[in-house]
Each structure stands twice: as C-alpha cells, then as structure tokens.
Design a protein around this motif. Structure first.
Motif, PDB file in Angstrom:
ATOM      1  N   VAL A   1       0.816  -1.223   0.000  1.00 44.32           N
ATOM      2  CA  VAL A   1       0.000   0.000   0.000  1.00 44.32           C
ATOM      3  C   VAL A   1       0.847   1.270   0.000  1.00 44.32           C
ATOM      4  O   VAL A   1       0.402   2.312  -0.465  1.00 44.32           O
ATOM      5  CB  VAL A   1      -1.004   0.035   1.176  1.00 44.32           C
ATOM      6  N   THR A   2       2.076   1.185   0.502  1.00 40.54           N
ATOM      7  CA  THR A   2       2.925   2.378   0.501  1.00 40.54           C
ATOM      8  C   THR A   2       3.382   2.726  -0.909  1.00 40.54           C
ATOM      9  O   THR A   2       3.698   3.885  -1.180  1.00 40.54           O
ATOM     10  CB  THR A   2       4.141   2.217   1.439  1.00 40.54           C
ATOM     11  N   ASP A   3       3.399   1.756  -1.814  1.00 39.85           N
ATOM     12  CA  ASP A   3       3.719   2.031  -3.211  1.00 39.85           C
ATOM     13  C   ASP A   3       2.597   2.816  -3.887  1.00 39.85           C
ATOM     14  O   ASP A   3       2.814   3.464  -4.913  1.00 39.85           O
ATOM     15  CB  ASP A   3       3.965   0.739  -3.993  1.00 39.85           C
ATOM     16  N   ILE A   4       1.401   2.765  -3.322  1.00 38.13           N
ATOM     17  CA  ILE A   4       0.242   3.471  -3.870  1.00 38.13           C
ATOM     18  C   ILE A   4       0.068   4.823  -3.183  1.00 38.13           C
ATOM     19  O   ILE A   4      -0.744   5.631  -3.574  1.00 38.13           O
ATOM     20  CB  ILE A   4      -1.039   2.607  -3.695  1.00 38.13           C
ATOM     21  N   GLY A   5       0.830   5.070  -2.130  1.00 36.56           N
ATOM     22  CA  GLY A   5       0.781   6.373  -1.475  1.00 36.56           C
ATOM     23  C   GLY A   5       0.292   6.372  -0.041  1.00 36.56           C
ATOM     24  O   GLY A   5       0.169   7.428   0.574  1.00 36.56           O
ATOM     25  N   ALA A   6      -0.007   5.198   0.524  1.00 35.46           N
ATOM     26  CA  ALA A   6      -0.434   5.150   1.921  1.00 35.46           C
ATOM     27  C   ALA A   6       0.740   5.520   2.833  1.00 35.46           C
ATOM     28  O   ALA A   6       1.883   5.156   2.561  1.00 35.46           O
ATOM     29  CB  ALA A   6      -0.955   3.763   2.281  1.00 35.46           C
TER      30      ALA A   6
ATOM     31  N   ALA B   1      -7.492   2.795  -3.212  1.00 38.80           N
ATOM     32  CA  ALA B   1      -6.894   2.543  -4.529  1.00 38.80           C
ATOM     33  C   ALA B   1      -6.123   1.225  -4.530  1.00 38.80           C
ATOM     34  O   ALA B   1      -6.198   0.454  -5.497  1.00 38.80           O
ATOM     35  CB  ALA B   1      -5.980   3.700  -4.918  1.00 38.80           C
ATOM     36  N   ALA B   2      -5.400   0.940  -3.452  1.00 39.47           N
ATOM     37  CA  ALA B   2      -4.652  -0.312  -3.354  1.00 39.47           C
ATOM     38  C   ALA B   2      -5.596  -1.510  -3.296  1.00 39.47           C
ATOM     39  O   ALA B   2      -5.353  -2.532  -3.942  1.00 39.47           O
ATOM     40  CB  ALA B   2      -3.744  -0.288  -2.127  1.00 39.47           C
ATOM     41  N   ILE B   3      -6.676  -1.391  -2.545  1.00 42.97           N
ATOM     42  CA  ILE B   3      -7.665  -2.472  -2.455  1.00 42.97           C
ATOM     43  C   ILE B   3      -8.252  -2.752  -3.832  1.00 42.97           C
ATOM     44  O   ILE B   3      -8.360  -3.905  -4.256  1.00 42.97           O
ATOM     45  CB  ILE B   3      -8.776  -2.107  -1.441  1.00 42.97           C
ATOM     46  N   ASN B   4      -8.620  -1.698  -4.544  1.00 42.00           N
ATOM     47  CA  ASN B   4      -9.217  -1.864  -5.876  1.00 42.00           C
ATOM     48  C   ASN B   4      -8.221  -2.473  -6.858  1.00 42.00           C
ATOM     49  O   ASN B   4      -8.567  -3.366  -7.636  1.00 42.00           O
ATOM     50  CB  ASN B   4      -9.722  -0.528  -6.404  1.00 42.00           C
ATOM     51  N   GLN B   5      -6.982  -1.986  -6.825  1.00 40.98           N
ATOM     52  CA  GLN B   5      -5.959  -2.499  -7.733  1.00 40.98           C
ATOM     53  C   GLN B   5      -5.658  -3.964  -7.429  1.00 40.98           C
ATOM     54  O   GLN B   5      -5.531  -4.781  -8.349  1.00 40.98           O
ATOM     55  CB  GLN B   5      -4.691  -1.659  -7.627  1.00 40.98           C
ATOM     56  N   ALA B   6      -5.540  -4.307  -6.161  1.00 47.85           N
ATOM     57  CA  ALA B   6      -5.273  -5.691  -5.780  1.00 47.85           C
ATOM     58  C   ALA B   6      -6.408  -6.601  -6.239  1.00 47.85           C
ATOM     59  O   ALA B   6      -6.165  -7.700  -6.745  1.00 47.85           O
ATOM     60  CB  ALA B   6      -5.068  -5.793  -4.275  1.00 47.85           C
ATOM     61  N   ARG B   7      -7.642  -6.149  -6.072  1.00 44.13           N
ATOM     62  CA  ARG B   7      -8.786  -6.933  -6.531  1.00 44.13           C
ATOM     63  C   ARG B   7      -8.704  -7.162  -8.033  1.00 44.13           C
ATOM     64  O   ARG B   7      -8.845  -8.287  -8.514  1.00 44.13           O
ATOM     65  CB  ARG B   7     -10.084  -6.206  -6.188  1.00 44.13           C
TER      66      ARG B   7
END
Length: 72
Positions: A17-22, A36-42
C-alpha cells in the motif's frame, strides 16, 4: 556508499500500500491510497500488504469480491 533497504520484503503476489501512497507514519490521511490499493489488488488478483505502521483512515473502505463464478 549507502544502501536503503525495506525493513521487510514484500512477498510475490502482494501489493504494498505504501507504493500506492499510503502513509505508515499516520501523519497524513491514507484513506484514498488504501482504497486505490484495495481496488488495484482486486483487479489484479493480488493480496493487499500493509507494512507495520499506523494508517490514518477518515472514511470507510469498501472491499468487494469480483464475480468469478465461484472460482477463488
């Protein structure tokens, strides 16, 4: 010469998630980045990886399962 290494390597098949900005320090709101990370992972059939830390969340996070005819 200085080497900067992650404290813990992210396993294959996981989305950090830190790669996505968390922000794992809790200094800034991570709600949008986590969603965004949850959606991308899904969408990419990955597992969400949250490195150790404190994440500030100001709204609910939606986690849904894609319809894949019962194949998980």
């Amino acid at each position: 010469w200085v080497a900067i290494l992650r404290a813990q390597a992210v396993p294959s098949g996981f989305l950090d998630v830190t790669d996505i900005g968390a922000d794992p320090t809790g200094a800034t709101d991570s709600t949008a980045a986590l969603q965004a990370a949850i959606n991308q992972a899904r969408d990419q059939n990955l597992v969400v990886w949250l490195p150790a830390g404190t994440y500030r969340i100001s709204d609910r996070l939606l986690i849904d399962q894609p319809d894949n005819d019962g194949d998980f």
